[in-house]
Design a protein around this motif. Sequence first.
Motif, PDB file in Angstrom:
ATOM      1  N   GLY A   1      25.320  43.263  38.654  1.00  0.00           N
ATOM      2  CA  GLY A   1      24.775  43.554  37.341  1.00  0.00           C
ATOM      3  C   GLY A   1      23.352  44.067  37.393  1.00  0.00           C
ATOM      4  O   GLY A   1      22.607  43.761  38.316  1.00  0.00           O
ATOM      5  N   ASN A   2      22.985  44.867  36.403  1.00  0.00           N
ATOM      6  CA  ASN A   2      21.605  45.314  36.306  1.00  0.00           C
ATOM      7  C   ASN A   2      21.311  45.841  34.903  1.00  0.00           C
ATOM      8  O   ASN A   2      22.209  46.196  34.146  1.00  0.00           O
ATOM      9  N   TYR A   3      20.028  45.880  34.560  1.00  0.00           N
ATOM     10  CA  TYR A   3      19.594  46.494  33.314  1.00  0.00           C
ATOM     11  C   TYR A   3      19.710  48.001  33.442  1.00  0.00           C
ATOM     12  O   TYR A   3      19.301  48.586  34.446  1.00  0.00           O
ATOM     13  N   VAL A   4      20.246  48.643  32.414  1.00  0.00           N
ATOM     14  CA  VAL A   4      20.444  50.090  32.441  1.00  0.00           C
ATOM     15  C   VAL A   4      19.531  50.803  31.451  1.00  0.00           C
ATOM     16  O   VAL A   4      18.948  51.840  31.761  1.00  0.00           O
ATOM     17  N   GLY A   5      19.397  50.264  30.245  1.00  0.00           N
ATOM     18  CA  GLY A   5      18.597  50.944  29.232  1.00  0.00           C
ATOM     19  C   GLY A   5      18.324  50.058  28.035  1.00  0.00           C
ATOM     20  O   GLY A   5      18.652  48.867  28.027  1.00  0.00           O
ATOM     21  N   PHE A   6      17.730  50.655  27.002  1.00  0.00           N
ATOM     22  CA  PHE A   6      17.364  49.908  25.799  1.00  0.00           C
ATOM     23  C   PHE A   6      17.213  50.867  24.627  1.00  0.00           C
ATOM     24  O   PHE A   6      17.117  52.091  24.809  1.00  0.00           O
TER      25      PHE A   6
END
Length: 256
Positions: free
Chosen positions: A184-189
């Motif tokens: 898992g990882n942060y992709v955007g906002f």
Amino acid sequence: MVRMNRGRGESGEWEKPFWQQRGWILSAGFLLSLAALGGVAALAGGGEDGSRGTEAAPAGTPSAPPAAGGGSDGRPEGCSTDDSDQDTPTEPPKDLKWKSVGSSRVPTSSSVGPTSFEGRVWSCYARTPMGAAMAVHGISSQMSYPGWRDVVEKQFVPGDGTDAFVEKRSKLKDTPLTEGPDKGNYVGFSVLSYSENQAAVMMLMEIDGDHLSTSLSVKWEAGDWKLLPQSNGSITSAFSRASGTNGFVLWETPDE
């Protein structure tokens, strides 16, 4: 305002309690920072369609923020940021750097914040839309690890919502700092709404090939952004499957 492209899983997978969700089983180390929150949202009765749960801050035209500087605008001594950019972000900060929470990677910026790191408490964010987005990531990412109570005390808006969150979070085990993400990882906002006093931000994550989104709210209080729970203790909206990255500001890929 950046338009969001939100989708819902056909099976309602991400509306289940977090311990029944496939992504939780596959990526527990990464998700607990957020899935603990998502679990609270589910336990507290998150929105039916995944797009409800965390109430968006009312939109409005913000007045010019007070000048930044240590001790100004009620800020703690030594906290100083550039609050001049009040535009909705279209790209991440130029000085984006990834910092570990356990083994998870969380976005930070020396210009937008956080600029103060005291244990689990990452603080001093710009009073801007980008600062609000950074605060949502920096504060929520601490919630599964030892020291989360200190974060709640210093970086949550006091009230019934915070009390309800603490009651529910206390029933969950802490994750050792040595554990981290597998898939898992942060992709955007996307900044859903913003005023100088309150903001709502949606985070986009990738878990085992699926794009998932959830939204959180922050309030400007005591000289910094503080996480704002709902009265029932929910901090995030229910996790919702997104059809892709369209409509989100994308983070740069963290260095391996």
